[in-house]
Structures are given as C-alpha cells and as structure tokens.
Design a protein around this motif. Structure first.
Motif, mmCIF file in Angstrom:
data_model
loop_
_atom_site.group_PDB
_atom_site.id
_atom_site.type_symbol
_atom_site.label_atom_id
_atom_site.label_comp_id
_atom_site.label_asym_id
_atom_site.label_seq_id
_atom_site.Cartn_x
_atom_site.Cartn_y
_atom_site.Cartn_z
ATOM 1 N N PHE A 185 0.858 -1.177 0.000
ATOM 2 C CA PHE A 185 0.000 0.000 0.000
ATOM 3 C C PHE A 185 0.902 1.237 0.000
ATOM 4 O O PHE A 185 1.683 1.435 0.926
ATOM 5 C CB PHE A 185 -0.906 0.000 1.240
ATOM 6 N N TYR A 186 0.779 2.047 -1.072
ATOM 7 C CA TYR A 186 1.648 3.221 -1.183
ATOM 8 C C TYR A 186 0.793 4.471 -1.360
ATOM 9 O O TYR A 186 -0.380 4.403 -1.756
ATOM 10 C CB TYR A 186 2.670 3.051 -2.303
ATOM 11 N N LEU A 187 1.383 5.617 -1.067
ATOM 12 C CA LEU A 187 0.610 6.852 -0.931
ATOM 13 C C LEU A 187 0.678 7.739 -2.163
ATOM 14 O O LEU A 187 0.670 8.963 -2.068
ATOM 15 C CB LEU A 187 1.091 7.616 0.311
ATOM 16 N N GLY A 188 0.764 7.134 -3.325
ATOM 17 C CA GLY A 188 0.675 7.892 -4.564
ATOM 18 C C GLY A 188 2.014 8.382 -5.076
ATOM 19 O O GLY A 188 3.049 8.298 -4.411
ATOM 20 N N PHE A 189 1.975 8.937 -6.304
ATOM 21 C CA PHE A 189 3.200 9.414 -6.945
ATOM 22 C C PHE A 189 3.805 10.613 -6.233
ATOM 23 O O PHE A 189 4.986 10.905 -6.392
ATOM 24 C CB PHE A 189 2.908 9.786 -8.408
ATOM 25 N N GLY A 190 2.985 11.321 -5.423
ATOM 26 C CA GLY A 190 3.521 12.470 -4.712
ATOM 27 C C GLY A 190 4.376 12.100 -3.527
ATOM 28 O O GLY A 190 5.028 12.963 -2.942
#
Length: 789
Positions: free
Chosen positions: A669-674
């Motif tokens: 689970f990752y928090l997006g390209f930002g």
C-alpha cells in the motif's frame, strides 16, 4: 491464476521528476482531517502541508506507536482518575489508558490515550498518559509531554498540573546545549520524580492512583540510583491502596517489590494480579515470578501459559505481529523453561516451534534482537539437549525449524549441539566431521588475531604520517573491522563449544577422564555432564553430580529422573525406588514418552506400578481465581485472515483480492506518486519482482489515488517497472488493512505477505514504507515453507 493479466506498472521517475511531483503534490493535496491539540497558525499549516506522507501532523514523537483507533475492552481494572474533560468518552478511554499503564501494556495504553484526545483534543493530561506509556523511549515521551505544557493553564486542573509537572521535571530535554545525561543526572531526576509524586499526595491525600504511581517510581528509582531502603514501607503504602480497592492492579507492583527477596510475601498479590485485570497478558505473567522463586514451577507455567494465550488472542484480534507486544517473547521463553522443569516436554517443543515460526522483522524480531525467533531457537536446542531428544534435533536441523542461519554466534552454538547429537546417536563419523568444522573456525580466528596484531603494529608506525589524511571511507572500513578483544571473546566462546562436542566424543569412546576435562572447559550443564560420564562408564562421578543437582534444583523433574536412572544403573535399586517416589509427585504433569522418563519406567515395573505411574497433583489453596485456559485464548499464535479488497487498474479494469486467492502474494500500500518514499520503495522492490515470482509470490501495489490520477502518473513516468498498480481512490482497502491513521485521518504505508490460504503471514504498517526487499524475500520464503503457524 487471475482471469486477466495484471496491468503494467509506472515508469520510474527521474530524480528531477520525483522532486517536481513531490513539490506539486505537497502544494495541491488536501490535508487529511486531524485533531491537533492547538489550532495551527498559518505558518504551522504550511509546515504541516510539507510533511512527508504518512508522518504525523503533531511532530516526530507521534510518528511511531499505535495510529489505529482504540476500543473499550472488557477485562480491565476499573480505575477512578478524574480529569477536566467534559467528554464521557474521553474520560473512559483515559481511565482505560491508566489501567493499562499499571499493567505495562504500553502499546495499548498509548492507543487509549490517543483515543481520549480524539474525543477531547485539549485534554492536556492525555498527553501525560502518552508520555507515561513511553517509559522506555524518553525522547518520544519528551515530545508528548511538551505537547501538554501549553495546554495546562486553560485545560488542566491543579491535580493534573502536578502530574504533568512531575513527568516534565523527570524527562531529559534532549537539548544539544544541555549537560550530558549521565548516571548522576538521571539519579537526581529520579529522586525529584519521587518527591513530585509525593507533592500530589500532600494536596490530594485520597488519590490512590498517585499512591500507585509513587510505588512504581520508588521501585524504578532503585534502578536509577535512588536506593530503596525499606520494602516494608512501600508495601504499607500499597496496603492503603488495597484497603480502598482490594483488586487494584497495583498487585503488579507488589510482585515486583517482593520478587528479588522474600517472594513468599508476594503470594497474596500473585493470587490477585491476573484476576485484577484478566484482559492483559502481563498481569497473568507476573505471578510466575513469585511461583518460580518458590520452586512452584507448575503454578508458574500455568501463569505464563495464561499470559501467552491472552497475548495470542489480543494480537490476532488487533492484527498485531507478535513481537510488537511488550514482554511477549520473554514470557513465552520463560514458559518453555518452566514447562521443562515440570517435564511437559511436548508442550515446550510446540511453544518453541511456534516462536521460531513467528514472523521476523528487522526492527524487533531477529537473531540480533531479543525477540521470539532468538528465544525460540535457543529454547528448542535446550529442550532437545536436556531431555536427550538427539534424533529430533538432527532431523529439525535438516528442516525448516532449526536450519543453519547467518548469525555467526547462533550458527556455531547450533553446530556444537549438532555434533553432540551425532555422537549421542552413535554416528561418530558425522559428529567428528561437524566437530572439525568448528575447529577450522577456531584456526581461522586464531589467524585473524595474528593478522590484527600485525596490522596494529603497522598502523602504529604509520599513524604520525597518515593522521591528517584519513578519509570517511577509512572510518567506514574501521567500523567493519573486529577489534582484537572482540576476536578474543569470540575465540573463547568457540573453544567452549568445541570442548562441548569433544566431551560428547569422549563419552562415545568411553573415555571418562577426557569427559571431565572437556566438560570443565565447556562449562557444560552439570546434568548433561553426569549423563556423559555415565555413558563413559563412570557412574560414581555421575551420581555425585546428580545428587548435588537435585539439591540445587528442588522441584524440577529432570534432575530427579536422572538421579533415579543413575541409581538403578549403578545397582542401587532400593535407593532408586525411594527416589522414584519423589519423582512420581514431581512428574505429575510430565510427558512419559521422553527418553529420560522411559528409562526410569523400569523402576515402576519393578514396583508393579501401572504404566502411568505419576501421582496426581492437587492444586494449591492459595492460587486465587483461575479461569479455564482455553477461555483466555489459543496456545499458539495464528495469522489472521486477510481482508478482502477491491481496486481499479489505470485503464479502469476492476480487480479484487479474490483474483489472487490460492497463491501467495505481497501487497504493498503506497501513498501515490507524490510520496517520494513510496516511489523509492517501488523502485527498490521492482528489481526483485522476478525473484519473488520464482518463489511463487505475486507482487501488487495499491495506491491512494483514483484511476485518473494513477493513469496520469503512469503517463508521466519514463522508466518501465513491472509491479502492477491499482487505484483505491476512496482508501477503502487502506482502511480495511488498517493502513490508516484513525486519529489524524490520513493513510499510512503498508506491506503485507498473504499466503495461499488468504492469511496475513507478515506485515509492516507505519509512517514510512518498508525498504528492505532482500530481507522480505528471504523471510517470505521461510514463512511459506513452514507447514502452519
């Protein structure tokens, strides 16, 4: 296999692009809803928006610890601790946190105090509670108490202010300009803490919580240089607490008070500690201290098993990995030791196997830390060696439970026991081969020591010329090198291990004199030495050792059984029968199928006894309330069932957990390209993707972004990687996996290993992503090889 091929993954950004995306995201991304204790200023809001994804808005101290909501749980003590809050829920969670503090259940205590702040963001005393829950982490505790101080003037009454001030005075400041925090400074702070707690009682003499925490501080102060001069005086203070609340969890503190000396004075609290707070494992564990000191090992084992079961139930319910729980590994390894004392060998093996099969993590469970794996491995070797299960030791050394490992000390310890096992099972050639491998290691170490001496001489000659041209690389190399003292210590330990194996070899060839010489060098367990001597034909010396050990280890099955066996083998049949009667009572819970107890069955046969010759043990009358063990939780920890999830690929195709059922997978689970750290995580794992697949493990990643943002991010990247990415725009999957900060309303990083039966075998949830794919690959393969947890 899924019905469709997972979507292709984004191209890894260039560093310039990463920085641009991170900067842009920090400006445009809306802040998650949070509950800061103080309304942020414009400057503070800008500072919050620049935080790394997953980091707490409240500061570094709040990154760690529980970030998922607390619930009111049964089985806790009812604490009366008035606060200035007007929220009933805040008060309930605060008092739950105080009860958990008394039980040293620090993780859940902090969770409860955070939940209290969720309901009343201005409750200053809740920050005090969080700081108290970080007793072993003063830097975090300082960050929390600093949050309380600005709130005191308007959001704390005089009593709460005294509690906050006491902890504020005690905690170091971590200021670079402050004096060094040496032992003297720590002792002065500890003495002041005790004095400050007494000030609360001057103004509020009926505050039994202040009395309880004063008792705690006096006991802890003894470790910090403030000598505890009268245990009876402290006990009298606790009697005042129990006069008002007979089942107050301060029984925990009374056990600690009397554990070092006169354990019998802690028996009343040993009976009441668990029932005072049955929902917390440590409160069942603590009476084991008293019973062990009094040689009541069966009672101690019951307490530790109760503790293990409560911990297992809690961890499975709360979705925690075992070693995240304070004292879990210690309790379970002590349980194994007491099981061995009473002869419950099969249960000891099962518990040891459970410990080594638990998920490892670089932070809290590995051979380099005092976690479950280290303790489990050590206790399995102890069980097999003490009870002569040599064939089983060899079999498991060739399997998944006791394999060779990279840790040098543990590997050499293992090699020495494997060598002993081969000699004891009659395979002298294999024993000698293993012994030679240890001897070659010794020769290599002796060579290393000589090389270090030569290098030291050269460095001394060159130091004057080279001192001003040392480089950072030189310093890094120096850290990798072992000092002569470190090598000498290693060599000394290795020589002891070699002597252990050599003693077993001497026993095999019937050389009693060499057994004695090597056993002394090996510092060998006396009872194993007695058995080696008996095998070598020196029954007289073996009996002398066994008789001494029976006196030293009163209440234990093994020395008594060895004495009976040796007496019978020596022809002292009448004395063997007499000692056998003592063994019958001691072995009331023992497993009769072990080689050691099978050998003494010849005495039972001579006495015309039944096959089960044990005498049933009557429970003591001072134990207090003991529920059925099965009602407290399972004997072994089990992985929990993975939540279902649904997400979308960048082209809008729906995906779900069901499409991956029946095969292991790693879900990130990752928090997006930002999130720059997330991109670094994907970049670290991508080169290992094929290795994971070769191990039968699929890898997928789920993002906080919606489909459109995910597609835009993929289009903007220019280096292909192959990890499939999915969008979870409403973060439903994040929340179901608890990759979510319930207190601040923001997503967290998460990495999960899910097996073919849809169970979570390993996890990492936190403010930063897990960044060690090599470790996780090997750990995943290890866990999936194990039959079951």
């Amino acid at each position: 296999m899924p019905a469709q091929t997972p979507p292709y993954s984004p191209r890894v950004p260039t560093m310039l692009h990463r920085i641009f995306v991170l900067f842009a995201f920090a400006i445009i991304a809306p802040l998650p809803s949070s509950l800061p204790a103080i309304e942020p200023t414009a400057d503070a809001a800008m500072e919050e928006s620049a935080l790394d994804e997953g980091h707490s808005f409240h500061g570094e101290a709040f990154n760690e610890g529980p970030r998922q909501a607390a619930v009111l749980v049964p089985g806790l003590a009812k604490i009366q601790f008035p606060t200035s809050t007007k929220s009933d829920q805040a008060q309930q969670f605060f008092e739950q946190g105080v009860a958990l503090l008394h039980a040293f259940a620090y993780l859940e205590a902090e969770r409860s105090f955070r939940q209290s702040l969720k309901h009343d963001p201005e409750l200053a005393i809740a920050y005090w509670g969080m700081a108290m829950a970080n007793a072993s982490n003063p830097k975090r505790a300082r960050g929390m108490i600093d949050k309380a101080k600005p709130l005191v003037s308007q959001h704390a009454d005089q009593r709460e202010k005294l509690y906050i001030d006491a902890l504020d005075h005690y905690l170091p400041t971590f200021d670079e300009n402050a004096p060094k925090d040496d032992a003297e400074a720590k002792s002065k702070r500890a003495a002041r803490f005790i004095s400050d707690m007494e000030k609360i009682l001057y103004d509020f003499p009926d505050d039994i919580e202040a009395k309880a925490f004063l008792v705690l501080r006096i006991w802890l102060g003894d470790r910090e240089g403030v000598k505890l001069t009268s245990r009876f005086a402290v006990d009298a203070l606790m009697s005042e607490i129990f006069a008002i609340d007979p089942m107050h969890p301060a029984h925990h503190y009374r056990i600690h008070l009397w554990d070092p000396a006169h354990a019998e004075l802690g028996l009343d609290s040993a009976a009441k500690c668990g029932p005072s707070m049955p929902g917390v494992a440590h409160m069942w564990h603590m009476p084991g201290h008293i019973y062990s000191k009094l040689n009541r090992y069966a009672d101690a084992a019951w307490q530790q098993e109760a503790s293990a079961r409560v911990d297992h139930a809690h961890m499975m319910r709360a979705r925690l990995m075992p070693d995240q729980i304070h004292n879990f590994a210690h309790n379970n390894e002590w349980l194994i030791r007491n099981l061995l004392f009473v002869g419950r060998v099969n249960d000891a093996i099962e518990q040891g196997q459970n410990l080594v099969s638990l998920p490892q993590h670089p932070k809290y469970n590995s051979m380099d830390k005092k976690g479950s794996y280290k303790h489990g491995r050590e206790r399995l070797l102890q069980t097999y060696s003490e009870y002569g299960l040599w064939g089983r030791l060899i079999n498991e050394s060739n399997g998944n439970l006791l394999p060779p490992i990279a840790n040098m000390d543990a590997h050499e310890e293992w090699l020495a026991w494997v060598a002993v096992a081969h000699f004891q099972t009659g395979n002298a050639s294999e024993g000698a081969r293993t012994l030679r491998s240890l001897q070659r290691r010794r020769l290599a170490l002796e060579g290393t020591l000589l090389d270090l001496a030569d290098e030291a001489a050269k460095e001394t000659d060159a130091s004057a010329k080279d001192a001003d041209v040392a480089t950072p690389e030189d310093a890094a190399d120096a850290k990798q090198k072992r000092t002569p003292d470190e090598v000498r210590k290693h060599l000394e330990k290795l020589r002891r291990l070699i002597a252990r194996a050599a003693a077993a070899a001497a026993a095999h060839r019937k050389d009693a004199k060499s057994v004695k010489e090597f056993a002394k060098k090996a510092n060998l367990d006396n009872l194993i030495q007695a058995q080696f001597l008996a095998d070598a034909g020196d029954l007289k010396s073996a009996l002398e050792i066994a008789q001494q050990e029976v006196k030293k280890r009163q209440g234990q099955v093994r020395p008594q059984a060895i004495l009976v066996d040796l007496l019978w083998r020596n022809g002292d049949h009448e004395e063997a029968k007499k000692q056998f009667e003592t063994l019958r009572a001691l072995a009331c819970d023992a497993d009769l199928d072990t080689p050691l107890l099978q050998r003494v069955s010849v005495v039972a046969t001579a006495l015309n006894m039944e096959e089960d010759w044990r005498i049933k043990r009557e429970p003591a009358n001072d134990l207090g309330e003991r529920p059925a063990l099965d009602s407290l939780g399972p004997f072994r920890w089990q992985p929990y069932d993975a939540p279902a999830w649904e997400a979308m690929s960048a082209d809008g195709t729906p995906w779900s957990a069901g499409q991956f059922s029946g095969r292991p997978r790693l879900v990130v689970f990752y928090l997006g390209f930002g999130c720059l750290h997330c991109m670094e995580q994907l970049h670290a794992f991508a080169p290992k993707l094929e290795a994971f697949r070769e191990a039968g493990i699929e890898v997928v990643a789920i993002s906080t972004e919606n489909v459109e943002t995910l597609a835009s991010g993929i289009a903007a990247f220019d280096e292909q990687i192959s990890i499939p990415l999915f969008a979870d725009g409403d973060q439903t999957a994040f929340k179901s996996f608890r990759c979510w900060d319930d207190f601040e309303g923001q997503p967290l990083h998460g990495t999960f290993l899910i097996d073919a039966q849809d169970r979570v075998r390993w996890q990492d949830i936190g403010f930063e992503p897990f960044m060690d794919p090599d470790f996780l690959l090997e750990e995943s393969k290890r866990l999936l090889k194990l039959k079951d947890n």
